[in-house]
Design an enzyme around this catalytic site. Structure first.
Site, PDB file in Angstrom:
ATOM      1  N   LYS A  12      -5.787  -2.888  13.633  1.00 55.62           N
ATOM      2  CA  LYS A  12      -5.153  -1.883  14.491  1.00 55.62           C
ATOM      3  C   LYS A  12      -5.835  -1.872  15.861  1.00 55.62           C
ATOM      4  CE  LYS A  12      -3.761   1.033  10.601  1.00 55.62           C
ATOM      5  NZ  LYS A  12      -4.386   0.313   9.480  1.00 55.62           N
ATOM      6  N   GLU A  22       0.827  -1.201   0.000  1.00 55.29           N
ATOM      7  CA  GLU A  22       0.000   0.000   0.000  1.00 55.29           C
ATOM      8  C   GLU A  22       0.870   1.262   0.000  1.00 55.29           C
ATOM      9  OE1 GLU A  22      -1.396   1.767   3.707  1.00 55.29           O
ATOM     10  OE2 GLU A  22      -1.502  -0.276   4.492  1.00 55.29           O
TER      11      GLU A  22
END
Length: 303
Positions: free
Chosen positions: A160, A25
């Site tokens: 996360k 990414e």
């Protein structure tokens, strides 16, 4: 070939020859850390993938073109532009492309463009998920929807830890996405190796991962596969310390009214500030670790 897509020559040659390619990414470059550390990290991740036998394909939108594979100067450009580059999720692609604009790709758009290019394995830091309080805000990352509909293996260090990890796992189960722990039966929590939540399956070698993904593709299933790879022990943070930092960052975000796509960059930056940069150092190491596993799995998949 998608007419909006540019595949870098090295990546195109590898795909044509049936060699291993790993997608990366670009949000981590423009929104994840400051310059020049962002560029240094991106180039180091690409080198780790090469060292493990695969070709890296960092994915972004530059000048309205979907890019599968970036030159060094393009990575440098994204790093210097930083937050001036739009953080591009699925909903942003049509307008950014039509305007000839730039975009840093999230997990969602990296999966999309990787699939367009024929790349099956993607290494990232951590995925998005169900945000805390989502039962009232409906703040759920598009990453989960993309995993439900795009057949790419995503290697990460878990969701996360700023998220509601229990609800994130429930959402993935509802969408039929396999959540696999690499060398663990417990979902890693990004900065730490454990979360208290169990994954669906444990595997212990890249070859096992490749076999599972090959079976999924062979059956024609259209969803992705999530591989959760714990941060190396020596870089794992103290759970109590990181939880306290996260709670403080979340409280400040709520106080300032920060919502939507700005939430994650704000929280990660604030956590880094609170921990004196220790969380950023851990973030970099877990990305390196995921790149290594993704490359090894991509090599096994080609075999």
């Amino acid at each position: 070939m998608n007419k909006y897509l540019d595949i870098a020559p090295e990546v195109a040659a590898a795909l044509e020859a049936g060699k291993s390619v790993v997608a990366l990414e670009s949000t981590i470059i423009s929104h994840g850390m400051p310059y020049p550390q962002n560029v240094e990290t991106a180039l180091a991740v690409e080198q780790i993938i090469r060292d493990n036998g695969a070709v890296p394909a960092t994915i972004a939108i530059i000048g309205g073109r979907l890019k599968a594979g970036l030159r060094r100067d393009e990575i440098e450009y994204l790093g210097k532009q930083g937050h001036a580059v739009a953080k591009a999720s699925r909903r942003d692609l049509p307008v950014l492309v039509a305007r000839g604009a730039d975009g840093a790709c999230t997990v969602t758009t990296t999966m999309m463009i990787a699939h367009m290019a024929g790349i099956s394995v993607f290494a990232t830091g951590g995925i998005g998920g169900v945000h805390r309080g989502a039962e009232t805000t409906m703040d759920i990352s598009a990453d989960l929807e993309e995993l439900a509909q795009t057949p790419v293996m995503v290697v990460c260090a878990g969701a996360k830890s700023i998220l509601d990890l229990g609800l994130t796992l429930e959402y993935l189960e509802t969408k039929g996405v396999p959540v696999i722990g690499y060398g663990t039966e417990e979902l890693p929590a990004f900065y730490t190796r454990s979360s208290g939540f169990r994954v669906d399956y444990r595997v212990d070698t890249p070859e096992e991962l490749a076999a599972a993904f090959a079976a999924q593709r062979g059956m024609g299933l259209k969803n992705g596969m999530l591989v959760t790879n714990p941060i190396p022990e020596e870089y794992s943070m103290d759970k109590a310390s990181i939880d306290a930092a996260i709670d403080a960052a979340v409280a400040e975000a709520e106080e300032k009214g920060i919502r939507g796509k700005q939430t994650t960059p704000f929280l990660l930056a604030k956590i880094s500030e609170i921990t004196g940069g220790n969380s950023l150092a851990s973030n970099i190491q877990l990305v390196f670790n995921n790149a290594r596993l993704a490359a090894q799995t991509a090599v096994a998949l080609c075999k």
